[in-house]
Structure formats: structure tokens, C-alpha cells
Design an enzyme around this catalytic site. Structure first.
Site, mmCIF file in Angstrom:
data_model
loop_
_atom_site.group_PDB
_atom_site.id
_atom_site.type_symbol
_atom_site.label_atom_id
_atom_site.label_comp_id
_atom_site.label_asym_id
_atom_site.label_seq_id
_atom_site.Cartn_x
_atom_site.Cartn_y
_atom_site.Cartn_z
ATOM 1 N N GLN A 90 -0.148 18.726 6.775
ATOM 2 C CA GLN A 90 1.280 18.595 7.472
ATOM 3 C C GLN A 90 1.674 20.115 7.946
ATOM 4 O OE1 GLN A 90 2.398 16.145 9.584
ATOM 5 N NE2 GLN A 90 4.411 16.539 8.615
ATOM 6 N N VAL B 30 -0.788 5.195 14.295
ATOM 7 C CA VAL B 30 -1.141 4.250 13.290
ATOM 8 C C VAL B 30 -0.562 2.817 13.746
ATOM 9 C CG1 VAL B 30 -1.503 3.408 11.014
ATOM 10 C CG2 VAL B 30 -1.917 5.790 11.510
ATOM 11 N N GLY B 31 0.598 2.819 13.967
ATOM 12 C CA GLY B 31 1.142 1.595 14.414
ATOM 13 C C GLY B 31 0.479 0.757 15.406
ATOM 14 N N LYS C 216 0.897 -1.076 0.057
ATOM 15 C CA LYS C 216 0.009 0.059 0.203
ATOM 16 C C LYS C 216 0.907 1.329 -0.039
ATOM 17 C CE LYS C 216 -1.887 2.908 2.265
ATOM 18 N NZ LYS C 216 -1.818 4.362 2.064
ATOM 19 N N GLU D 274 6.199 13.960 18.289
ATOM 20 C CA GLU D 274 6.831 13.858 16.967
ATOM 21 C C GLU D 274 6.172 15.015 15.965
ATOM 22 O OE1 GLU D 274 6.527 10.816 14.246
ATOM 23 O OE2 GLU D 274 8.929 10.860 13.599
ATOM 24 N N CYS E 224 11.906 9.824 10.315
ATOM 25 C CA CYS E 224 11.692 9.356 11.378
ATOM 26 C C CYS E 224 13.058 9.341 12.626
ATOM 27 C CB CYS E 224 11.593 7.865 11.592
ATOM 28 S SG CYS E 224 12.689 6.696 10.502
ATOM 29 N N GLU F 285 7.728 0.020 12.306
ATOM 30 C CA GLU F 285 9.028 1.001 12.193
ATOM 31 C C GLU F 285 8.269 2.477 12.215
ATOM 32 O OE1 GLU F 285 11.940 0.056 12.281
ATOM 33 O OE2 GLU F 285 11.951 -1.974 11.740
ATOM 34 N N GLY G 171 5.288 4.139 9.473
ATOM 35 C CA GLY G 171 4.457 5.246 9.817
ATOM 36 C C GLY G 171 4.627 5.670 11.283
ATOM 37 N N SER G 172 3.398 6.525 11.385
ATOM 38 C CA SER G 172 3.392 7.256 12.659
ATOM 39 C C SER G 172 2.980 6.028 13.872
ATOM 40 C CB SER G 172 2.331 8.111 12.985
ATOM 41 O OG SER G 172 0.884 7.404 12.456
HETATM 42 P P1 NAD Z 1 0.894 7.658 9.007
HETATM 43 O O1 NAD Z 1 1.123 6.826 10.003
HETATM 44 O O2 NAD Z 1 -0.328 8.830 8.852
HETATM 45 O O3 NAD Z 1 0.710 7.007 7.573
HETATM 46 C C1 NAD Z 1 1.799 6.147 7.090
HETATM 47 C C2 NAD Z 1 1.100 5.035 6.263
HETATM 48 O O4 NAD Z 1 0.104 4.289 6.778
HETATM 49 C C3 NAD Z 1 0.427 5.514 5.082
HETATM 50 O O5 NAD Z 1 0.419 4.692 3.712
HETATM 51 C C4 NAD Z 1 -0.925 5.656 5.505
HETATM 52 O O6 NAD Z 1 -2.008 5.701 4.148
HETATM 53 C C5 NAD Z 1 -1.241 4.468 6.252
HETATM 54 N N1 NAD Z 1 -2.352 4.362 7.145
HETATM 55 C C6 NAD Z 1 -2.638 5.344 7.738
HETATM 56 N N2 NAD Z 1 -3.690 5.160 8.571
HETATM 57 C C7 NAD Z 1 -3.724 3.572 8.512
HETATM 58 C C8 NAD Z 1 -4.430 2.554 9.049
HETATM 59 N N3 NAD Z 1 -5.512 2.918 10.051
HETATM 60 N N4 NAD Z 1 -4.335 1.293 8.807
HETATM 61 C C9 NAD Z 1 -3.518 1.162 7.867
HETATM 62 N N5 NAD Z 1 -2.655 2.015 7.307
HETATM 63 C C10 NAD Z 1 -2.723 3.278 7.509
HETATM 64 O O7 NAD Z 1 2.311 8.480 8.834
HETATM 65 P P2 NAD Z 1 2.757 9.643 8.103
HETATM 66 O O8 NAD Z 1 2.546 10.943 8.815
HETATM 67 O O9 NAD Z 1 2.606 9.246 6.639
HETATM 68 O O10 NAD Z 1 4.290 9.429 7.925
HETATM 69 C C11 NAD Z 1 5.002 9.839 9.041
HETATM 70 C C12 NAD Z 1 5.432 8.744 10.120
HETATM 71 O O11 NAD Z 1 6.123 7.743 9.705
HETATM 72 C C13 NAD Z 1 6.292 9.415 11.290
HETATM 73 O O12 NAD Z 1 5.723 9.186 12.680
HETATM 74 C C14 NAD Z 1 7.685 9.036 10.904
HETATM 75 O O13 NAD Z 1 8.597 8.796 11.967
HETATM 76 C C15 NAD Z 1 7.247 7.608 10.477
HETATM 77 N N6 NAD Z 1 8.463 6.802 9.970
HETATM 78 C C16 NAD Z 1 8.941 5.925 10.486
HETATM 79 C C17 NAD Z 1 10.242 5.117 9.989
HETATM 80 C C18 NAD Z 1 10.898 4.164 10.664
HETATM 81 O O14 NAD Z 1 11.820 3.455 9.851
HETATM 82 N N7 NAD Z 1 11.093 4.070 11.885
HETATM 83 C C19 NAD Z 1 10.617 5.591 8.594
HETATM 84 C C20 NAD Z 1 9.873 6.992 7.974
HETATM 85 C C21 NAD Z 1 8.762 7.479 8.491
#
Ligand code: NAD
Length: 491
Positions: free
Chosen positions: A334, A237-238, A180, A388, A289, A255, A233-234
Site C-alpha cells: 500500500q 474486486v467488487g 473471510k 481512490e 472508504c 460496499e 472492499g475495492s
Molecule cells: P480489496 O478489495 O483488495 O480487499 C478487500 C477484501 O476482499 C479482502 O478481504 C481481500 O482478501 C478480499 N478479496 C480480494 N480479492 C478478492 C477476490 N478476487 N474475490 C474475493 N475476495 C477478494 O480492498 P482493500 O484494499 O483491502 O480495502 C480497501 C478498499 O475497501 C477501499 O476501496 C475502500 O474504499 C473499501 N472500503 C469500503 C467500505 C464501504 O463501506 N464502502 C468500507 C471500508 C473499505
């Protein structure tokens, strides 16, 4: 900016080796972060579209799993070489959809190529262990086996690297993939799909779907035929993903976010510290991140460091070109969130050292540009210290000594990366051992992990998994114990 990138007006899902419209034919608009103009339309997938992609991946998986890992590695090697041949084209697409400079986008593309090369080679090393048995004539060993369909969900910040970090290890282990893509970066995922297709990767092995998180990501996580979910991602959401995956006991790798400290000791090389603070806090518009969002400075050098840092920050060039230091943030929401966070922090007593506003001159006003922002006099328990922001914003904190700096560094819900600047080997080593983080760095930035190394965090920054490196193989494969008993009388 080099806008000479070729891409479709409408980015469709890539399922079973074909472009597929969504079943309800819905789309959303992807905007260019540099000028706010519509860049393309993107398939807005729902659960039924995700189910179609998972079915294709499931059907293709047994044959891919039966392909010897060495052969899978050769197939992936062809993909990597094709990506290398088209690296400039990929970088143009990444630059366009993120607003970052072409040179940076090329660097990320090269990181993806390195990751792919490393993982293709893992096909020749997908070994288990041979162990002694306690029973005569019995032989014990472990073998690695694929899990099935891998559901991969990524963030938009470094899209081609994020994608490679997951797709290559998932495939080398014999899984098929449904990726995705991030809604803000559909084009790099689309182009990657096209490149794999051109190399002859069989249909169904890599499927790419687009859409919003709740509508397209959540059904992928919930789908009972998805054996392993890997999410970047965040943290918010994680946590949702962990609950859904936990309910059906699917394997999950998370992650997540960071609030990463960079400590400047009283014996640090201040010029080197300033250089790395600027890169950690502001490169990629702070959308890492691993960005350095908490700068912890010994009292003895606070004023000197602050003066040099402010002077250097105010010289940074913001824009989409190769001569600029960083570009726009990924979308308007953002940008608005960050401006609100800065206003909120200042209302609660934080002091703005520099920046804090949207760039509104002719060159920037249509894009999502935030001036590089530094705050100070921020309480360690203030929201801005603990949340963050994912933008070009950092906070300065004072520390009395090493113990105080370490305590401040560890006073965070997150634990992704950390850096210390010092000439004292004892401080350096003590910090790397005592700081609560998955990555600890001496005399450089909070970011910059290499593709053959295991990256990940502790506390709210992840669930303990590491990607990529060989450690990623533990996410995308399962170990099976094999015992063989023989009867020497039958020789
Ligand atoms: P986000 O969590 O909003 O979205 C990330 C992804 O998750 C997107 O593809 C989004 O469509 C999907 N998503 C959103 N809600 C979802 C749900 N309910 N179920 C399944 N998928 C869903 O994050 P963002 O704001 O797009 O990205 C920034 C975040 O990513 C920051 O917190 C950053 O630290 C983190 N990040 C972490 C790493 C790492 O390796 N630790 C690397 C890059 C970014």
C-alpha cells in the site's frame, strides 16, 4: 503503543466451533505495520478449506433459522455484552494489527458494540406487513425469511467495525456465516470468534476463514451453497464478485470505494473546515472508504484556507500512540503504491503542497508511515483525481462558485460520501440534494456514519445496497408473500 495483547502465534480457521488447520497446512506472515516485524502466522486457506467452512455453516443453518428471531436477538445480545466486557482486549488487538492508536481502536470497538446492540434488538422487530386483499375471505401478508449461508468478505481498515456491520445483521436474520477476514487483520476476527464461542453461540453458526482474496475469497463467492455475499472492499474486486455472483444469481451487497469531495464555500467557518479536512483526509491514515480525498475550495477563500490547512497539516503527529493523529498504512505494498501515485501525479503536473514522502526517521523508518500529503494544480480528469488511493493523501481544487463546486464534486466515477462547509442554509440543503453520494454532510467530515443508519454509495461506490441500519435486513433476508384463504361457512 500498548502491545499487551494476547494472541496465538498461528491464527487458524475457526470452523464448526473449532480451530482448523488448512488442508494443505499453508500459512502466510502477518506483519506489524508499525515496525515491519512479523506479528503472527495465518492460515492460508484454499477452496477446499472454504468448502469445509461452508458445509459447517450449511449444517448449522436450519436449527438457527428455526430459533425464533427474538431468541436469536437474545443470543446476540449475550455476544455483544461479552464483546463489551472485553472491549479493551479487542481494542489492543485491533491497535496492534493495524498500527492505529488504542483510543481510536477502542472507539471502533464501541461502534461494533452499538451495531450489535441495534441488530440484537431487530430480533424483536423482524416484521413483515399485513396488507388488505382484494378478494373476500383472503388475507395477505409478508414475512421475512433467512437466505441460508452468508459469505462475508471485509477490508482491513476498521476491522472490528467492518466485521460487526455484517455479522450481526446476517445472524439476526437467521443465516449462518462464513466470514473471510482481511489478510491484514486476522487477529480481531480470531478474537471475535473466541468471544462468540465463550458466550455459547452454537458451533457452525459463525465460521471464520483466513487467506488471500483470490485463493480464499473467490471460492467463497463462487460456492453454490452461499446464498448471499456481502463484500466491503475495492471497486475493482467488487466488480469481479458481481460477475461471479451474477452467474449463479446469488444475492450480493457491495460496499466499495470512494473519492469523496469536501466543499469549502466562501462563507464557511475556515477553522471548522480545516479541522474536518484534517480528520477526513488523514485520520486512520486516510484508510477510509469515506475519506475526504478531494477538497474543493471557492476561489475567494482558497489561499486563506490553503495557508491554514498546510500549517495545521505540518503539525500533525504521525505514530501508533494515543497522542498521534494517525498511524501507518496497513502494509508495505500500500505504501509503495501511494508513493508511486504521488510521483506519477507530480510527473503529470500536480504540485506537492506538503508531504509526499515516507517517514524515515528512527521512530518511523521500520514502519509503513507516509507523511500527510496535499497536492494541488491537479486536473479533474487526472488519474489521481479519479482513483481512490486509500492513504493520507488529498488534493485541493479551486471552484468559482457553488455551481462549479457542485459540478466538480459530482465529476467522479465514485459516489460514496460528500461534505459541504457553509453558513448558508440554502447552499447546504441544495448540496445535500444535488450531490451524487450515498451520504451528504453539512459542516463536518466526509466520514462518521452511525451504526443504526444505512450506509452505502451510488455510481462505482456500490451496487445500491445499504448496511447496516434496518436496511441491512433487506440484504440478509428474503420476503415471502403469504395468502391465507378462509371459509366462513366452516366456522
Ligand atoms: P480489496 O478489495 O483488495 O480487499 C478487500 C477484501 O476482499 C479482502 O478481504 C481481500 O482478501 C478480499 N478479496 C480480494 N480479492 C478478492 C477476490 N478476487 N474475490 C474475493 N475476495 C477478494 O480492498 P482493500 O484494499 O483491502 O480495502 C480497501 C478498499 O475497501 C477501499 O476501496 C475502500 O474504499 C473499501 N472500503 C469500503 C467500505 C464501504 O463501506 N464502502 C468500507 C471500508 C473499505
Amino acid at each position: 503503543m500498548d502491545t499487551n495483547a494476547a494472541f496465538p502465534d498461528v491464527v487458524l480457521n475457526w470452523i464448526n466451533g473449532q480451530h482448523e488447520t488448512t488442508l494443505q497446512n499453508e500459512r502466510f506472515t502477518k506483519f506489524n505495520p508499525h515496525d515491519g516485524q512479523a506479528l503472527c502466522q495465518v492460515a492460508r486457506s484454499r477452496a477446499a478449506d472454504i468448502a469445509q467452512a461452508v458445509a459447517a455453516a450449511k449444517a448449522a443453518q436450519p436449527a438457527w433459522a428455526k430459533t425464533p428471531p427474538v431468541k436469536r436477538g437474545l443470543v446476540l445480545f449475550d455476544v455483544v455484552m461479552a464483546l463489551k466486557a472485553r472491549r479493551e482486549e479487542m481494542a489492543r488487538v485491533v491497535a496492534l494489527e493495524t498500527g492505529k492508536g488504542f483510543k481510536n481502536a477502542l472507539g471502533e470497538t464501541d461502534g461494533a458494540i452499538e451495531c450489535g446492540l441495534f441488530m440484537a434488538g431487530e430480533g424483536q422487530r423482524l416484521f413483515g406487513r399485513t396488507m388488505p386483499s382484494g378478494v373476500p375471505n383472503k388475507y395477505a401478508m409478508t414475512i421475512r425469511q433467512p437466505l441460508g449461508v452468508a459469505g462475508l468478505i471485509i477490508a482491513a481498515n476498521t476491522p472490528i467495525a467492518n466485521l460487526a456491520w455484517k455479522i450481526f445483521p446476517a445472524l439476526i436474520c437467521g443465516n449462518t456465516v462464513v466470514l473471510k477476514a482481511a489478510e491484514d487483520t486476522p487477529l480481531s476476527a480470531w478474537l471475535f470468534g473466541q468471544i462468540t464461542h465463550a458466550t455459547g453461540l452454537p458451533a457452525g453458526i459463525l465460521n471464520i476463514v483466513h487467506g488471500y482474496g483470490e485463493e480464499a475469497g473467490a471460492p467463497l463467492v463462487a460456492h453454490h451453497d452461499v446464498a448471499v455475499i456481502s463484500f466491503t472492499g475495492s471497486t475493482a474486486v467488487g466488480k469481479l464478485i458481481a460477475v461471479t455472483a451474477g452467474e449463479r444469481l446469488a444475492k450480493v451487497s457491495l460496499e466499495l470505494g470512494g473519492k469523496n469531495p469536501l466543499v469549502v464555500c466562501d462563507d464557511a467557518d475556515l477553522d471548522n473546515a480545516v479541522k474536518w479536512i484534517l480528520l477526513s483526509a488523514f485520520s486512520n491514515a486516510g484508510q477510509r472508504c469515506a475519506s475526504g480525498s478531494r477538497i474543493i475550495v471557492f476561489d475567494a477563500v482558497y489561499e486563506a484556507l490553503r495557508a491554514r490547512l498546510v500549517q495545521a497539516t505540518e503539525k500533525l503527529r504521525v505514530g501508533p500512540g494515543d497522542d498521534d493523529d494517525f498511524g501507518p498504512v496497513i502494509n508495505l505494498e500500500q505504501l509503495d503504491n501511494m508513493l508511486a501515485a504521488i510521483r506519477g501525479a507530480c510527473a503529470r503536473g500536480a504540485q506537492l503542497v506538503t508531504g509526499g514522502y515516507r517517514l524515515d526517521d528512527d521512530a518511523h523508518c521500520a514502519g509503513y508511515y507516509l507523511a500527510p500529503t496535499i497536492l494541488e494544480a491537479v486536473a479533474t480528469n487526472a488519474e489521481i483525481s479519479r482513483t481512490e488511493l486509500f492513504g493520507p493523501i488529498t488534493c485541493l481544487y479551486r471552484a468559482r462558485d457553488f455551481a462549479d463546486a457542485l459540478a466538480l464534486a459530482n465529476d467522479s466515477p465514485y459516489g460514496l460520501t460528500a461534505s459541504i462547509h457553509t453558513r448558508n442554509i440554502h447552499r447546504a440543503v441544495e448540496f445535500t440534494h444535488q450531490v451524487q453520494a450515498g451520504v451528504a454532510v453539512v459542516n463536518a467530515g466526509t466520514f462518521g456514519s452511525e451504526p443504526h443508519m444505512p450506509f452505502g454509495g451510488v455510481k462505482q461506490s456500490g451496487n445500491g445496497t445499504r448496511e447496516p441500519g434496518t436496511e441491512a435486513l433487506d440484504i440478509y433476508s428474503t420476503l415471502k408473500d403469504v395468502y391465507i384463504t378462509v371459509n366462513p361457512n366452516l366456522v
